[in-house]
Design an enzyme around this catalytic site. Structure first.
Site, PDB file in Angstrom:
ATOM      1  CE1 TYR A  55      -4.068   2.062   0.681  1.00  0.00           C
ATOM      2  CE2 TYR A  55      -2.633   3.245   2.193  1.00  0.00           C
ATOM      3  CZ  TYR A  55      -3.821   3.159   1.483  1.00  0.00           C
ATOM      4  OH  TYR A  55      -4.739   4.180   1.567  1.00  0.00           O
ATOM      5  CB  ALA A  64       0.396   1.516  -4.338  1.00  0.00           C
ATOM      6  CB  ILE A  74     -10.605   9.556   5.940  1.00  0.00           C
ATOM      7  CG1 ILE A  74      -9.436  10.465   5.499  1.00  0.00           C
ATOM      8  CG2 ILE A  74     -11.959  10.172   5.576  1.00  0.00           C
ATOM      9  CD1 ILE A  74      -9.443  11.882   5.986  1.00  0.00           C
TER      10      ILE A  74
HETATM   11  N1  LIG Z   1      -9.864   6.036   4.650  1.00  0.00           N
HETATM   12  C1  LIG Z   1      -8.670   6.541   4.877  1.00  0.00           C
HETATM   13  O1  LIG Z   1      -8.273   6.761   6.041  1.00  0.00           O
HETATM   14  C2  LIG Z   1      -7.770   6.913   3.743  1.00  0.00           C
HETATM   15  C3  LIG Z   1      -6.633   7.674   4.042  1.00  0.00           C
HETATM   16  C4  LIG Z   1      -5.780   8.059   3.023  1.00  0.00           C
HETATM   17  C5  LIG Z   1      -6.062   7.699   1.722  1.00  0.00           C
HETATM   18  N2  LIG Z   1      -7.164   6.944   1.434  1.00  0.00           N
HETATM   19  C6  LIG Z   1      -7.399   6.620   0.032  1.00  0.00           C
HETATM   20  O2  LIG Z   1      -8.632   7.200  -0.376  1.00  0.00           O
HETATM   21  C7  LIG Z   1      -9.219   6.406  -1.393  1.00  0.00           C
HETATM   22  C8  LIG Z   1     -10.633   6.026  -0.987  1.00  0.00           C
HETATM   23  O3  LIG Z   1     -10.559   5.294   0.223  1.00  0.00           O
HETATM   24  P1  LIG Z   1     -11.830   4.997   1.145  1.00  0.00           P
HETATM   25  O4  LIG Z   1     -11.358   4.989   2.539  1.00  0.00           O
HETATM   26  O5  LIG Z   1     -12.972   5.857   0.744  1.00  0.00           O
HETATM   27  O6  LIG Z   1     -12.104   3.470   0.709  1.00  0.00           O
HETATM   28  P2  LIG Z   1     -13.452   2.591   0.751  1.00  0.00           P
HETATM   29  O7  LIG Z   1     -14.382   3.128   1.766  1.00  0.00           O
HETATM   30  O8  LIG Z   1     -12.976   1.188   0.859  1.00  0.00           O
HETATM   31  O9  LIG Z   1     -14.079   2.842  -0.713  1.00  0.00           O
HETATM   32  C9  LIG Z   1     -13.352   2.412  -1.836  1.00  0.00           C
HETATM   33  C10 LIG Z   1     -14.040   2.875  -3.101  1.00  0.00           C
HETATM   34  O10 LIG Z   1     -13.217   2.493  -4.224  1.00  0.00           O
HETATM   35  C11 LIG Z   1     -13.961   1.639  -5.080  1.00  0.00           C
HETATM   36  N3  LIG Z   1     -13.050   0.670  -5.677  1.00  0.00           N
HETATM   37  C12 LIG Z   1     -12.290  -0.268  -5.052  1.00  0.00           C
HETATM   38  N4  LIG Z   1     -11.575  -0.975  -5.957  1.00  0.00           N
HETATM   39  C13 LIG Z   1     -11.903  -0.473  -7.172  1.00  0.00           C
HETATM   40  C14 LIG Z   1     -11.509  -0.782  -8.497  1.00  0.00           C
HETATM   41  N5  LIG Z   1     -10.623  -1.762  -8.764  1.00  0.00           N
HETATM   42  N6  LIG Z   1     -12.048  -0.075  -9.520  1.00  0.00           N
HETATM   43  C15 LIG Z   1     -12.937   0.927  -9.267  1.00  0.00           C
HETATM   44  N7  LIG Z   1     -13.352   1.268  -8.035  1.00  0.00           N
HETATM   45  C16 LIG Z   1     -12.828   0.567  -7.016  1.00  0.00           C
HETATM   46  C17 LIG Z   1     -15.042   1.026  -4.225  1.00  0.00           C
HETATM   47  O11 LIG Z   1     -16.124   0.607  -5.053  1.00  0.00           O
HETATM   48  P3  LIG Z   1     -17.235  -0.497  -4.521  1.00  0.00           P
HETATM   49  O12 LIG Z   1     -18.156   0.263  -3.588  1.00  0.00           O
HETATM   50  O13 LIG Z   1     -17.926  -0.924  -5.764  1.00  0.00           O
HETATM   51  O14 LIG Z   1     -16.475  -1.577  -3.830  1.00  0.00           O
HETATM   52  C18 LIG Z   1     -15.395   2.215  -3.315  1.00  0.00           C
HETATM   53  O15 LIG Z   1     -16.227   3.127  -3.988  1.00  0.00           O
HETATM   54  C19 LIG Z   1      -8.290   5.207  -1.590  1.00  0.00           C
HETATM   55  O16 LIG Z   1      -7.397   5.461  -2.648  1.00  0.00           O
HETATM   56  C20 LIG Z   1      -7.537   5.145  -0.272  1.00  0.00           C
HETATM   57  O17 LIG Z   1      -6.283   4.516  -0.418  1.00  0.00           O
HETATM   58  C21 LIG Z   1      -8.019   6.552   2.421  1.00  0.00           C
END
Ligand SMILES: NC(=O)c1ccc[n+]([C@@H]2O[C@H](COP(=O)([O-])OP(=O)(O)OC[C@H]3O[C@@H](n4cnc5c(N)ncnc54)[C@H](OP(=O)(O)O)[C@@H]3O)[C@@H](O)[C@H]2O)c1
Length: 256
Positions: free
Chosen positions: A159, A162, A192
């Protein structure tokens, strides 16, 4: 005329927050999702409620064919893309020490979190360049990386690698697209509250509220990231490109 945004991973979490904030700010949105159609439809309803259009596209951003179809469907639906938000991403299915972590997990993380956004940006940038660039429409690209771009977590090295790659991705595309008037920004969210962090909530509760992890003592919300994307979409940072925006409650600050 409304501007059009393509948000990957818009069905849940941060992507959902970004999509709703953009709709509130007057954008039509292409709502991309991987599997969860029901969640995507709920986001579509939120966009419609705000008087904007939402077009749903199921597409796996790790797949070459799906990325092409995603862009084709976005163009068919709205005729142009003013903003690309590379948000979709996955965490490793199992956190594993880098002494034991598998190549399979590495390949999954790199293709979804790094290769997908790199080549999606290539496709969308070509459209943005050819659709012309008038004064009121300055296309933009946003890359959602993470504090993991620089903070080492040895139980999810794939992770971190990437996300670190997304930092260079942003710098490359910012450099290449400046002559076309397209600014590119890297957003680095901290902790988040989403499904991704749901499984490690107790660990982060402790770090935030008991161990002084961040100067601002609360969880980040998807809306915090949504607000930053709206500022970019509204061209409030016109002389900045390749810029990193930390959305992390001050996590990145070194303290004594
Ligand atoms: N949460 C945190 O603390 C945090 C912190 C820093 C960065 N981030 C980054 O922010 C981004 C969003 O994270 P999140 O926390 O909102 O994650 P999440 O709640 O797990 O949601 C992930 C989203 O990405 C979609 N997705 C997953 N794999 C995919 C693929 N191969 N093709 C297209 N869509 C895909 C999912 O679609 P489905 O609903 O269809 O599964 C969902 O809409 C990510 O890049 C994560 O690394 C998150």
């Amino acid at each position: 005329m409304s501007k059009t945004a393509l948000v990957t991973g818009a069905s849940r979490g941060i992507g959902r927050g970004i999509t709703i904030a953009l709709a509130e700010a007057g954008h039509d949105v292409v709502v991309n999702y991987a599997r969860n159609r029901e969640a995507a439809e709920e986001v579509q309803a939120e966009v419609t409620k705000r008087g904007q259009k939402a077009h749903l596209v199921q597409a796996d951003i790790a797949s070459t064919d799906d990325r092409q179809r995603l862009v084709d469907e976005a163009m068919n639906a709205f005729g142009r893309i003013d903003l690309l938000v590379n948000n979709a991403g996955v965490a490793p299915t199992q956190r594993a020490d880098i002494l034991e972590a598998t190549e399979e997990s590495f390949d999954r993380l790199i293709s979804t979190n790094l290769k997908g956004p790199y080549f999606l940006t290539q496709l969308v940038a070509a459209r943005m360049i050819s659709q012309g660039n008038h004064d009121e429409s300055k296309p933009k690209i946003v890359v959602v990386s993470s504090i993991s771009a620089y903070a080492a977590s040895v139980d999810r090295g794939d992770y971190c690698i990437a996300k670190a790659g997304l930092t260079m991705l942003t710098q490359l595309w910012a450099t290449r697209l400046a002559e076309h008037g397209i600014n590119v920004y890297e957003l680095r969210p901290g902790i988040i509250a989403t499904d991704m962090t749901g499984g490690v909530k107790a660990k982060y509760d402790k770090l935030i509220f008991e161990q002084d992890l961040t100067p601002i003592k609360r969880w980040g919300e998807p809306e915090d990231v949504g607000k930053a994307v709206v500022a970019i979409a509204q061209d409030l940072l016109p002389f900045s490109t390749g810029q990193v925006i930390d959305i992390d409650g001050g996590f990145h600050l070194r303290r004594l």
